[in-house]
Design an enzyme around this catalytic site. Structure first.
Site, PDB file in Angstrom:
ATOM      1  N   ARG A 231       0.858  -1.187   0.000  1.00  0.00           N
ATOM      2  CA  ARG A 231       0.000   0.000   0.000  1.00  0.00           C
ATOM      3  C   ARG A 231       0.890   1.232   0.000  1.00  0.00           C
ATOM      4  NH1 ARG A 231      -3.220  -2.889  -1.648  1.00  0.00           N
ATOM      5  NH2 ARG A 231      -5.300  -3.409  -0.908  1.00  0.00           N
ATOM      6  N   ASP A 255       4.400  -0.349  -7.017  1.00  0.00           N
ATOM      7  CA  ASP A 255       3.147  -0.698  -7.682  1.00  0.00           C
ATOM      8  C   ASP A 255       1.989   0.079  -7.056  1.00  0.00           C
ATOM      9  OD1 ASP A 255       1.626  -2.282  -9.563  1.00  0.00           O
ATOM     10  OD2 ASP A 255       0.821  -3.361  -7.833  1.00  0.00           O
ATOM     11  N   GLU A 260      -2.731   7.409  -4.882  1.00  0.00           N
ATOM     12  CA  GLU A 260      -3.033   6.778  -6.178  1.00  0.00           C
ATOM     13  C   GLU A 260      -4.503   6.845  -6.583  1.00  0.00           C
ATOM     14  OE1 GLU A 260      -1.807   2.675  -5.196  1.00  0.00           O
ATOM     15  OE2 GLU A 260      -3.888   2.068  -5.439  1.00  0.00           O
ATOM     16  N   HIS A 292      -0.714  -0.246  -9.785  1.00  0.00           N
ATOM     17  CA  HIS A 292      -1.404  -1.226  -8.921  1.00  0.00           C
ATOM     18  C   HIS A 292      -1.839  -2.449  -9.735  1.00  0.00           C
ATOM     19  CE1 HIS A 292      -3.583  -1.365  -4.806  1.00  0.00           C
ATOM     20  NE2 HIS A 292      -3.404  -2.592  -5.268  1.00  0.00           N
TER      21      HIS A 292
HETATM   22  P1  NAI Z   1      -1.416 -11.541   4.667  1.00  0.00           P
HETATM   23  O1  NAI Z   1      -2.488 -11.091   5.583  1.00  0.00           O
HETATM   24  O2  NAI Z   1      -1.364 -12.977   4.246  1.00  0.00           O
HETATM   25  O3  NAI Z   1       0.020 -11.188   5.289  1.00  0.00           O
HETATM   26  C1  NAI Z   1       0.335  -9.951   5.820  1.00  0.00           C
HETATM   27  C2  NAI Z   1       1.457 -10.176   6.820  1.00  0.00           C
HETATM   28  O4  NAI Z   1       1.897  -8.893   7.248  1.00  0.00           O
HETATM   29  C3  NAI Z   1       1.012 -10.943   8.056  1.00  0.00           C
HETATM   30  O5  NAI Z   1       1.918 -12.002   8.311  1.00  0.00           O
HETATM   31  C4  NAI Z   1       1.061  -9.901   9.160  1.00  0.00           C
HETATM   32  O6  NAI Z   1       1.397 -10.451  10.422  1.00  0.00           O
HETATM   33  C5  NAI Z   1       2.134  -8.983   8.648  1.00  0.00           C
HETATM   34  N1  NAI Z   1       2.110  -7.648   9.232  1.00  0.00           N
HETATM   35  C6  NAI Z   1       1.076  -6.981   9.806  1.00  0.00           C
HETATM   36  N2  NAI Z   1       1.496  -5.768  10.232  1.00  0.00           N
HETATM   37  C7  NAI Z   1       2.819  -5.691   9.931  1.00  0.00           C
HETATM   38  C8  NAI Z   1       3.814  -4.719  10.141  1.00  0.00           C
HETATM   39  N3  NAI Z   1       3.549  -3.556  10.748  1.00  0.00           N
HETATM   40  N4  NAI Z   1       5.086  -4.982   9.718  1.00  0.00           N
HETATM   41  C9  NAI Z   1       5.368  -6.153   9.108  1.00  0.00           C
HETATM   42  N5  NAI Z   1       4.478  -7.127   8.890  1.00  0.00           N
HETATM   43  C10 NAI Z   1       3.213  -6.883   9.292  1.00  0.00           C
HETATM   44  O7  NAI Z   1      -1.506 -10.588   3.394  1.00  0.00           O
HETATM   45  P2  NAI Z   1      -0.956 -10.845   1.934  1.00  0.00           P
HETATM   46  O8  NAI Z   1      -1.961 -11.578   1.125  1.00  0.00           O
HETATM   47  O9  NAI Z   1       0.418 -11.407   2.028  1.00  0.00           O
HETATM   48  O10 NAI Z   1      -0.913  -9.350   1.362  1.00  0.00           O
HETATM   49  C11 NAI Z   1      -0.014  -8.388   1.859  1.00  0.00           C
HETATM   50  C12 NAI Z   1      -0.427  -7.025   1.336  1.00  0.00           C
HETATM   51  O11 NAI Z   1      -0.243  -6.976  -0.078  1.00  0.00           O
HETATM   52  C13 NAI Z   1      -1.931  -6.697   1.502  1.00  0.00           C
HETATM   53  O12 NAI Z   1      -2.206  -6.194   2.786  1.00  0.00           O
HETATM   54  C14 NAI Z   1      -2.164  -5.662   0.439  1.00  0.00           C
HETATM   55  O13 NAI Z   1      -1.920  -4.391   0.988  1.00  0.00           O
HETATM   56  C15 NAI Z   1      -1.094  -5.979  -0.604  1.00  0.00           C
HETATM   57  N6  NAI Z   1      -1.655  -6.454  -1.857  1.00  0.00           N
HETATM   58  C16 NAI Z   1      -1.340  -5.762  -3.012  1.00  0.00           C
HETATM   59  C17 NAI Z   1      -1.816  -6.188  -4.223  1.00  0.00           C
HETATM   60  C18 NAI Z   1      -1.455  -5.484  -5.496  1.00  0.00           C
HETATM   61  O14 NAI Z   1      -2.042  -5.747  -6.546  1.00  0.00           O
HETATM   62  N7  NAI Z   1      -0.484  -4.572  -5.473  1.00  0.00           N
HETATM   63  C19 NAI Z   1      -2.726  -7.332  -4.326  1.00  0.00           C
HETATM   64  C20 NAI Z   1      -2.948  -8.009  -3.068  1.00  0.00           C
HETATM   65  C21 NAI Z   1      -2.439  -7.562  -1.884  1.00  0.00           C
END
Ligand code: NAI
Length: 327
Positions: A231, A255, A260, A292
């Site tokens: 994000r 990305d 954005e 994105h």
């Molecule tokens: P997820 O929920 O599987 O994993 C997120 C991880 O981040 C968790 O292990 C959590 O404990 C950890 N976390 C929480 N707060 C944190 C912090 N302050 N510092 C470090 N780690 C922290 O989520 P997933 O599926 O891996 O997605 C991650 C992010 O990717 C999403 O939140 C979303 O913002 C982004 N995303 C971007 C996309 C794109 O097209 N650019 C598409 C899908 C997701």
């Protein structure tokens, strides 16, 4: 038949929602506009809305949705930082798609790094002009370099596997580490100080807004590369530009961008852009920006459409579903 209004729709969304709508027996109308207070009037007469990452689902929008008879929002994305979840509590149900193709995002993050490091985007433009000079295109081997992964969730873990395949050393930070002997956890300061490349794979929360800022970048190695597919607001963009100007940061592949919402996913090539930070970002030589698009694979779009409609069906059928946000 339940009537669903889909907001911020693009042709590639329609293709995959249309594929599944008969299976779920939903009547679906697609709106190009984003879901926000100014457009919420469109939801009258519908049973549910489907929304996306840059819709603005604030308290006013939520109240109006409820007034219009909407009981449920199906987010066709994983993140939900654009919803006033606290306000929605006990008033309206919200579902999301927590995982549709983690590897799509992880692969895009690596593509960004490869392109930025080996300057593929510049080389492509050059050879189209019959300029076959290699000056200024020097990159570095990824093998042996230290990758710092912030967030070891679904995407972060896929990204770690890719980095391991390249022979990189990977260190990771996550406030909620998982029990996996293949992940080397360190604290965040250590990660900042010791990584050649830092990749953000964590959600945006109240605690990590602008986690990449002047102070944290000062801790980093000179020439560090920053990759953000998570994000935009995880990074203070003005601080990043300053750090790149001072050559503290060697490059950034993004990305996502904190402002954005008015630009990404849209063709604004004929519009005067008043966002000077974005203009500077796009014209800075060591910055690579995509709009994105990390999620944008056929497999992910298929999974998003299928899961979003299944979430709504489970709501209407009063069935348990783990994709319901805890409200
Ligand atoms: P997820 O929920 O599987 O994993 C997120 C991880 O981040 C968790 O292990 C959590 O404990 C950890 N976390 C929480 N707060 C944190 C912090 N302050 N510092 C470090 N780690 C922290 O989520 P997933 O599926 O891996 O997605 C991650 C992010 O990717 C999403 O939140 C979303 O913002 C982004 N995303 C971007 C996309 C794109 O097209 N650019 C598409 C899908 C997701």
């Amino acid at each position: 038949m339940k009537k669903i209004a889909v907001f911020d729709t693009k042709p590639y969304d329609i293709e995959f929602f249309d594929k599944y709508k008969n299976e779920y027996d939903f009547e679906i109308d697609y709106f190009e506009s984003k879901l926000r207070y100014e457009s919420v009037a469109l939801t009258k007469g519908y049973d549910a809305v489907i929304a996306f990452v840059n819709d603005n689902i604030n308290s006013k929008t939520i109240d109006k949705l409820i007034e219009n008879g909407i009981d449920v929002i199906g987010m066709r994305c994983a993140g939900f930082n654009n919803i006033d979840v606290k306000h929605a509590k006990n008033k309206i149900s919200i579902y999301r798609v927590p995982a549709y193709s983690p590897n799509a995002v992880a692969e895009h993050a690596m593509s960004l790094l490869m392109c930025l490091n080996r300057k593929i985007h510049k080389a492509h433009n050059r050879v189209r002009d019959f300029n076959f000079s290699l000056n200024g295109l020097v990159g570095f081997d990824l093998k042996g370099k230290t990758m710092g992964v912030v967030g070891t969730g679904k995407i972060g873990r896929e990204f770690i596997k890719i980095c391991n395949g390249f022979g990189m050393e990977v260190i990771s930070y996550d406030p909620y580490p998982i029990d996996d002997e293949n992940i080397e956890y360190v604290d965040l300061d250590y990660l900042f100080e010791n990584s050649d490349i830092i990749a953000l794979h964590c959600p945006l929360t109240r605690n990590n807004y602008h986690m990449i800022n002047k102070k944290s970048m000062e801790m980093m190695k000179d020439g560090v590369i920053i990759i953000n597919t998570s994000r935009g607001a995880l990074i203070d963009t003005e601080d990043l530009l300053e750090a790149i100007k001072k050559e503290k940061v060697g490059g950034a592949a993004l990305d996502v961008y904190e402002e954005e919402a008015d630009f990404f996913f849209e063709d604004v090539s004929n519009v005067t852009i008043h966002d000077d930070v974005l203009k500077l970002l796009l014209s800075t030589t060591n910055v690579l920006v995509t709009s994105h698009q990390a999620f944008l694979t056929k497999e992910a779009l298929d999974s998003i459409a299928h899961t979003t409609l299944q979430n709504l069906k489970d709501f209407f059928d009063d069935k348990e579903n783990d994709n319901k946000l805890v409200l």
